[in-house]
Design an enzyme around this catalytic site. Structure first.
Site, PDB file in Angstrom:
ATOM      1  CD  GLU A  36      20.087  62.031  34.556  1.00 38.44           C
ATOM      2  OE1 GLU A  36      19.989  62.879  33.641  1.00 38.44           O
ATOM      3  OE2 GLU A  36      20.779  62.191  35.556  1.00 38.44           O
ATOM      4  CB  CYS A  49      30.067  58.344  29.752  1.00 36.85           C
ATOM      5  SG  CYS A  49      30.850  58.531  28.127  1.00 36.85           S
ATOM      6  CB  CYS A  55      23.238  63.840  29.829  1.00 39.52           C
ATOM      7  SG  CYS A  55      24.558  64.590  28.909  1.00 39.52           S
ATOM      8  CB  CYS A 105      16.981  62.740  25.222  1.00 42.77           C
ATOM      9  SG  CYS A 105      18.741  62.893  25.425  1.00 42.77           S
ATOM     10  CB  CYS A 118      33.382  65.374  27.709  1.00 42.90           C
ATOM     11  SG  CYS A 118      33.501  64.251  26.299  1.00 42.90           S
ATOM     12  CB  CYS A 133      29.797  65.652  29.931  1.00 45.13           C
ATOM     13  SG  CYS A 133      28.563  64.351  29.959  1.00 45.13           S
TER      14      CYS A 133
HETATM   15  N1  SAH Z   1      28.276  60.536  24.292  1.00 43.33           N
HETATM   16  C1  SAH Z   1      27.585  61.100  23.207  1.00 43.33           C
HETATM   17  C2  SAH Z   1      26.103  61.268  23.442  1.00 43.33           C
HETATM   18  C3  SAH Z   1      25.673  61.730  24.803  1.00 43.33           C
HETATM   19  S1  SAH Z   1      26.044  63.399  25.181  1.00 43.33           S
HETATM   20  C4  SAH Z   1      28.224  62.405  22.781  1.00 43.33           C
HETATM   21  O1  SAH Z   1      29.056  62.911  23.517  1.00 43.33           O
HETATM   22  O2  SAH Z   1      27.894  62.886  21.715  1.00 43.33           O
HETATM   23  C5  SAH Z   1      24.907  64.274  24.163  1.00 43.33           C
HETATM   24  C6  SAH Z   1      25.316  65.698  23.881  1.00 43.33           C
HETATM   25  O3  SAH Z   1      25.206  66.510  25.063  1.00 43.33           O
HETATM   26  C7  SAH Z   1      26.752  65.799  23.400  1.00 43.33           C
HETATM   27  O4  SAH Z   1      26.885  66.668  22.311  1.00 43.33           O
HETATM   28  C8  SAH Z   1      27.411  66.355  24.633  1.00 43.33           C
HETATM   29  O5  SAH Z   1      28.630  66.928  24.333  1.00 43.33           O
HETATM   30  C9  SAH Z   1      26.371  67.292  25.168  1.00 43.33           C
HETATM   31  N2  SAH Z   1      26.628  67.748  26.537  1.00 43.33           N
HETATM   32  C10 SAH Z   1      27.310  67.123  27.503  1.00 43.33           C
HETATM   33  N3  SAH Z   1      27.379  67.873  28.626  1.00 43.33           N
HETATM   34  C11 SAH Z   1      26.684  69.001  28.356  1.00 43.33           C
HETATM   35  C12 SAH Z   1      26.396  70.181  29.111  1.00 43.33           C
HETATM   36  N4  SAH Z   1      26.828  70.328  30.359  1.00 43.33           N
HETATM   37  N5  SAH Z   1      25.690  71.159  28.501  1.00 43.33           N
HETATM   38  C13 SAH Z   1      25.238  71.022  27.236  1.00 43.33           C
HETATM   39  N6  SAH Z   1      25.475  69.931  26.492  1.00 43.33           N
HETATM   40  C14 SAH Z   1      26.200  68.928  27.028  1.00 43.33           C
HETATM   41 FE1  SF4 Z   2      30.460  60.703  27.520  1.00 49.30          FE
HETATM   42 FE2  SF4 Z   2      29.417  63.024  28.217  1.00 49.30          FE
HETATM   43 FE3  SF4 Z   2      31.563  62.973  26.633  1.00 49.30          FE
HETATM   44 FE4  SF4 Z   2      29.172  62.179  25.679  1.00 49.30          FE
HETATM   45  S1  SF4 Z   2      29.711  64.243  26.370  1.00 49.30           S
HETATM   46  S2  SF4 Z   2      31.161  61.137  25.463  1.00 49.30           S
HETATM   47  S3  SF4 Z   2      28.293  61.259  27.533  1.00 49.30           S
HETATM   48  S4  SF4 Z   2      31.483  62.245  28.737  1.00 49.30           S
END
Ligand code: SAH
Ligand code: SF4
Length: 383
Positions: free
Chosen positions: A102, A128, A365, A121, A132, A135
């Site tokens: 995406e 990934c 994302c 973005c 987390c 996410c």
């Molecule tokens: N992997 C990298 C970049 C991609 S995620 C990272 O984790 O920083 C980009 C941002 O979106 C990160 O700060 C992540 O924690 C946040 N993010 C992930 N899931 C989310 C959600 N459900 N709501 C809001 N932000 C989210």
């Molecule tokens: Fe991966 Fe999502 Fe964690 Fe970023 S926030 S490191 S994309 S699992």
């Protein structure tokens, strides 16, 4: 582009993976004149063409040869959604091997002295590996790294779209239209510092003054906190912005939502951030996804301030109310967000809150892909 052609492009060289110098080398190896590289680069990154046939100052024989052996980003757009206000546009791209990623374009009207912005973005990986819990991408697992060309291609798609149809903020008569990309954030799917070389290569390509010419100050890498890669980044000549996904102020809590914390706990992460600041003299943004009743109380804000006060003006917190995904987290209400931020303000920690946007098109994302996979086989929209 049709689906049959996608299979053909599988074996073709993607020119978007090359720096200008590499393109020149490649052309020379093919027995072509090296000076053609600059012309091709200008067609791709300044004229934004997708087709070798349009490169009118190249000899016909070279154009035909490129058509057979090379491509300008082989991905196809599987789905495109625009938010109701048209300021958030999200695409689902299918890569040559069928993987789905995406990318999102976010348009910002001019504010005070600053002019309008168009931020892409970008995804750095399909899936990934970091898992987390809040996410959607993290819940899919890791497929593979993206090539530099696959990263560059996402930016070019929206650059072409804006060139063809410049955007102006509705309700602001006389405000300038915007017809180009002003910022890139590595905040799509994947962990950019886990795909370090290709991400840096893509940013160098987009930075090139002979091509797309986007300044490093307009690029932001967001990382979950891969400590050795943060240290490496501080040594790069290309001085991009750094954002750290912090999301919790203690090891205990961070370990519950972000498995990476077991490998790189807060002390190591902050040691790397301190060194990064000392090395570059640049501010670091700390992203903090607010999860209702999990990490969003005033006590958590105090703990966060304890961590960040020592960094003085070099730390900025970006509070992000969580976008609900499949996981059962809730977004805090405005009162909780205000109370959290007030603590940070009182302690002198610079902070802002990310305006929610694009909810109606599932902008968090991984969400679009998740939905798409539930009902695969949408028609191809465009190249
Ligand atoms: N992997 C990298 C970049 C991609 S995620 C990272 O984790 O920083 C980009 C941002 O979106 C990160 O700060 C992540 O924690 C946040 N993010 C992930 N899931 C989310 C959600 N459900 N709501 C809001 N932000 C989210
Ligand atoms: Fe991966 Fe999502 Fe964690 Fe970023 S926030 S490191 S994309 S699992």
């Amino acid at each position: 582009m049709t689906e049959t052609q996608t299979t053909d492009t599988h074996k073709k060289i993607d020119l978007l993976t090359f720096t200008l110098l590499e393109l020149k080398q490649w052309l020379t190896e093919q027995g072509e004149a090296g000076f053609r590289a600059k012309q091709i680069y200008q067609w791709i990154y300044q004229q934004l063409v997708t087709d070798f046939a349009a490169m009118s100052n190249l000899p016909l024989s070279l154009r035909q040869r490129l058509e057979e052996e090379a491509c300008i980003g082989p991905a196809i757009v599987r789905s495109e959604q625009h938010s109701k206000d048209d300021r958030t546009r999200k695409i689902l791209l299918e890569l040559a091997d069928g993987r789905l990623i995406e990318s999102v374009l976010m348009l910002y009207p001019p504010l005070g002295e600053s002019s309008a912005r168009a931020t892409v973005c970008v995804s750095s990986q399909a899936g990934c590996a970091f898992g987390c819990t809040f996410c959607a991408t993290g819940q899919m697992g890791f497929d593979r790294h993206l090539s530099a060309g696959e990263i560059v291609g996402q930016v070019l798609y929206f650059a072409r779209q804006l060139r063809t149809a410049p955007w102006s903020a509705p309700g602001l008569p006389g405000s300038k239209t915007i017809d180009h990309i002003t910022n890139i954030v590595l905040m799509g799917m994947g962990e950019p510092l886990h795909n370090y070389d290709n991400v840096l290569q893509a940013l160098r390509i987009l930075n090139s003054g002979e091509g797309f010419n986007l300044g490093a100050r307009h690029m932001t890498i967001s990382t979950v906190g891969v400590v050795p890669a943060i240290r490496k980044l501080s040594q790069e000549p290309l001085q991009v912005n750094l954002a750290i996904s912090l999301h919790a102020p203690t090891d205990e809590l961070r370990g519950q939502t972000m498995p990476v914390n077991r490998k790189y706990p807060l002390q190591e992460l902050f040691s790397a951030c301190n060194d990064y600041i000392a090395e570059t003299g640049r501010q670091v943004t700390f992203e903090y996804v607010l999860l209702s009743d999990v990490n969003d109380t005033p006590a958590h804000a105090q703990q966060l301030a304890d961590l960040l006060v020592p960094l003085k003006q070099f730390a900025h917190v970006n509070c992000i109310p969580v976008n609900a995904t499949a996981a059962s987290y809730r977004t805090p209400g405005p009162d909780a967000i205000r109370a959290f931020r007030n603590v940070l303000f009182e302690r002198g920690v610079s902070n802002s809150v990310r305006a929610e946007r694009g909810d109606d098109i599932a902008a968090a994302c991984g969400q679009l892909r998740t939905r798409f996979e539930e009902k695969r086989k949408l028609p191809v929209v465009a190249q």
